[in-house]
Motif scaffolding. Structure first.
Motif, PDB file in Angstrom:
ATOM      1  N   ARG A 122      53.500  40.690  50.754  1.00  0.00           N
ATOM      2  CA  ARG A 122      53.772  42.089  50.407  1.00  0.00           C
ATOM      3  C   ARG A 122      54.154  42.153  48.928  1.00  0.00           C
ATOM      4  N   THR A 123      53.585  43.125  48.241  1.00  0.00           N
ATOM      5  CA  THR A 123      53.821  43.196  46.794  1.00  0.00           C
ATOM      6  C   THR A 123      53.897  44.636  46.307  1.00  0.00           C
ATOM      7  N   GLU A 124      54.777  44.848  45.318  1.00  0.00           N
ATOM      8  CA  GLU A 124      54.914  46.192  44.739  1.00  0.00           C
ATOM      9  C   GLU A 124      53.741  46.530  43.831  1.00  0.00           C
ATOM     10  N   THR A 125      53.212  45.531  43.126  1.00  0.00           N
ATOM     11  CA  THR A 125      52.033  45.769  42.291  1.00  0.00           C
ATOM     12  C   THR A 125      51.006  44.668  42.554  1.00  0.00           C
ATOM     13  N   LEU A 126      49.748  45.021  42.399  1.00  0.00           N
ATOM     14  CA  LEU A 126      48.664  44.068  42.624  1.00  0.00           C
ATOM     15  C   LEU A 126      47.739  44.090  41.411  1.00  0.00           C
ATOM     16  N   ILE A 127      47.467  42.903  40.870  1.00  0.00           N
ATOM     17  CA  ILE A 127      46.522  42.793  39.752  1.00  0.00           C
ATOM     18  C   ILE A 127      45.278  42.083  40.266  1.00  0.00           C
ATOM     19  N   ILE A 128      44.163  42.776  40.230  1.00  0.00           N
ATOM     20  CA  ILE A 128      42.924  42.188  40.755  1.00  0.00           C
ATOM     21  C   ILE A 128      42.110  41.625  39.603  1.00  0.00           C
ATOM     22  N   ALA A 129      41.881  40.310  39.661  1.00  0.00           N
ATOM     23  CA  ALA A 129      41.119  39.611  38.617  1.00  0.00           C
ATOM     24  C   ALA A 129      40.150  38.661  39.324  1.00  0.00           C
ATOM     25  N   SER A 130      39.471  39.214  40.334  1.00  0.00           N
ATOM     26  CA  SER A 130      38.659  38.343  41.207  1.00  0.00           C
ATOM     27  C   SER A 130      37.268  38.047  40.654  1.00  0.00           C
ATOM     28  N   GLY A 131      36.945  38.586  39.478  1.00  0.00           N
ATOM     29  CA  GLY A 131      35.729  38.161  38.790  1.00  0.00           C
ATOM     30  C   GLY A 131      34.429  38.617  39.435  1.00  0.00           C
ATOM     31  N   ALA A 132      33.387  37.874  39.109  1.00  0.00           N
ATOM     32  CA  ALA A 132      32.048  38.201  39.596  1.00  0.00           C
ATOM     33  C   ALA A 132      31.358  36.894  40.002  1.00  0.00           C
ATOM     34  N   SER A 133      30.383  36.991  40.910  1.00  0.00           N
ATOM     35  CA  SER A 133      29.659  35.788  41.387  1.00  0.00           C
ATOM     36  C   SER A 133      28.168  35.907  41.099  1.00  0.00           C
ATOM     37  N   ALA A 134      27.520  34.750  41.088  1.00  0.00           N
ATOM     38  CA  ALA A 134      26.084  34.721  40.798  1.00  0.00           C
ATOM     39  C   ALA A 134      25.283  35.522  41.836  1.00  0.00           C
ATOM     40  N   LYS A 135      24.241  36.218  41.356  1.00  0.00           N
ATOM     41  CA  LYS A 135      23.345  36.960  42.273  1.00  0.00           C
ATOM     42  C   LYS A 135      22.178  36.067  42.689  1.00  0.00           C
TER      43      LYS A 135
END
Ligand code: NDP
Length: 364
Positions: A113-126
């Motif tokens: 559980r978190t008060e703030t979330l930073i999404i840095a999940s990037g991108a994957s090859a197509k």
């Protein structure tokens, strides 16, 4: 198995330049961030550290006049984040619930559980989606087909062989050039007659005697046998529709990337391709307290340095939000952790109760 519950002010998803920079900043702000990343998985092609882990020389990251290897650069980022107290968790997140704060993330045996979330999940090859491309035993993936020349190019199976690189962007040029270190011949198969790649990358490829371009050609199928792996590609000429076969022993797909945002579908606003929407004035998404940085929200620049820059921004945004200060949303409104909305013209504050009050300073 018992479910462990973890509580945090800041959770970061992803450990590329964006996630680790966000970690450095929020750790130095005493927010003891938890950084979650996918474990190493050869099938899903995930590696903690992001795309730089599968890059060789990085020559354009400022501060390294002689260049630096991608994995070495990411190791330095990671050590710096650790030094200020970042905690790391390598697990798959199976579900997120962003309906209310604290936000809830689920892994196989943890609830976070978190008060703030930073999404840095990037991108994957197509991938192309043509017959023969899937993982073995269905296709030849892992048996002659790859989406990462730096990872697989040096393997014995590709040495002194004829290889095909599919694509016309910088990635395709980079991979083709890299593969000439090992291959006897590299064909770049592109669906048009003009490359998308930057001039310098094109010229490097044009000058390389081992590289030959096959223009106007769509890959229809990757051919081969279970015993010998890839034996060729069946191509279709875009001008006359004729099919022909190009013999080769390996195929590298280099046609771009897809943002890693499936987990957030239906919860965070995205563009039609799936990139998370932020407005550039901040890294806030449409959900107050959720921020996005790096390639997951950037379909334009996609560089390590821009990812690191937005990672820094998202940590500062999260810090401001936790400090009860307003942060700008993609709509241009500002919001606070209390749920106050400040109108785009900054003149009014809409309280969570719906009451509207002036945001103008009181007259002297
Ligand atoms: P791009 O989107 O730039 O290029 C993708 C290429 O693949 C295009 O030529 C495209 O064709 C082709 N393509 C896409 N889908 C298909 C398909 N289904 N079938 C056949 N061909 C297809 O992606 P890149 O990964 O090359 O580059 C992404 C970003 O990363 C760029 O900004 C690039 O500059 C940067 N980059 C920089 C590097 C460096 O500076 N060292 C190295 C690698 C990347 P079409 O042209 O017809 O659309």
């Amino acid at each position: 198995m018992a479910t462990e519950e973890i509580r945090r002010q800041v959770v970061i998803i992803g450990s590329g330049p964006a996630g680790l920079t966000a970690a450095i900043y929020s750790a130095r702000a005493n927010l003891t961030p938890l950084l979650i990343d996918a474990p190493v998985d050869t099938e899903k092609q995930t590696t903690p550290g992001g795309q730089l882990m599968i890059t060789t020389d990085v020559e354009n990251y400022p501060g390294f006049a002689k260049g630096i290897e991608g994995p070495e650069l990411m190791m330095e980022f990671r050590k710096q984040a650790e030094r200020f107290g970042t905690e790391f968790l390598e697990e798959w997140i199976t579900k997120v619930d962003l309906q209310e704060r604290p936000f809830t993330l689920y892994t196989e045996n943890k609830i976070i559980r978190t008060e703030t979330l930073i999404i840095a999940s990037g991108a994957s090859a197509k991938w192309l989606g043509v017959p023969g491309e899937a993982k073995t035993p269905v296709g030849f993936g892992g048996n002659g087909v790859s989406a990462c020349a730096t990872c697989d190019g040096p393997l014995p199976a590709f040495r002194n062989k004829r290889l095909v690189v599919v694509g016309g962007g910088d990635t395709a040029m980079e991979e083709a050039t890299f593969l000439t270190r090992y291959a006897s011949k590299v064909y770049v198969v592109h669906r048009r007659e003009k490359l998308r790649a930057s001039k310098i990358m094109q010229e490097k490829a044009f000058r390389n005697e081992k590289i030959e371009f096959v223009w106007n050609a769509d890959v229809q199928e990757i051919l081969g046998t279970a015993e010998h792996g890839v034996t060729g590609v069946r191509l279709r000429n875009g001008s006359d529709g004729e099919h022909f076969t190009l013999e080769c022993e390996g195929v590298f797909i280099a046609i771009g990337h897809k943002p890693n945002t499936d987990l957030f579908k239906g919860q965070i606003d995205m563009d039609p391709v799936g990139y998370l929407l932020t407005n550039g004035h901040s890294t806030a998404t449409n959900i107050p307290g959720v921020f996005a940085c790096g390639d997951v929200q950037d379909s334009v620049y996609r560089q390590a340095i821009t990812a690191a820059g937005t990672g820094c921004m998202s940590a500062i945004d999260a810090e401001r939000f936790l400090d009860h200060l307003p942060v700008e949303m993609p709509s241009g409104e500002e919001v606070t952790i209390e749920g106050e909305h400040i109108t785009v013209d900054r003149k009014l504050i809409i309280e969570p109760t719906g009451e509207v009050i002036s945001n103008e300073p009181a007259p002297d």
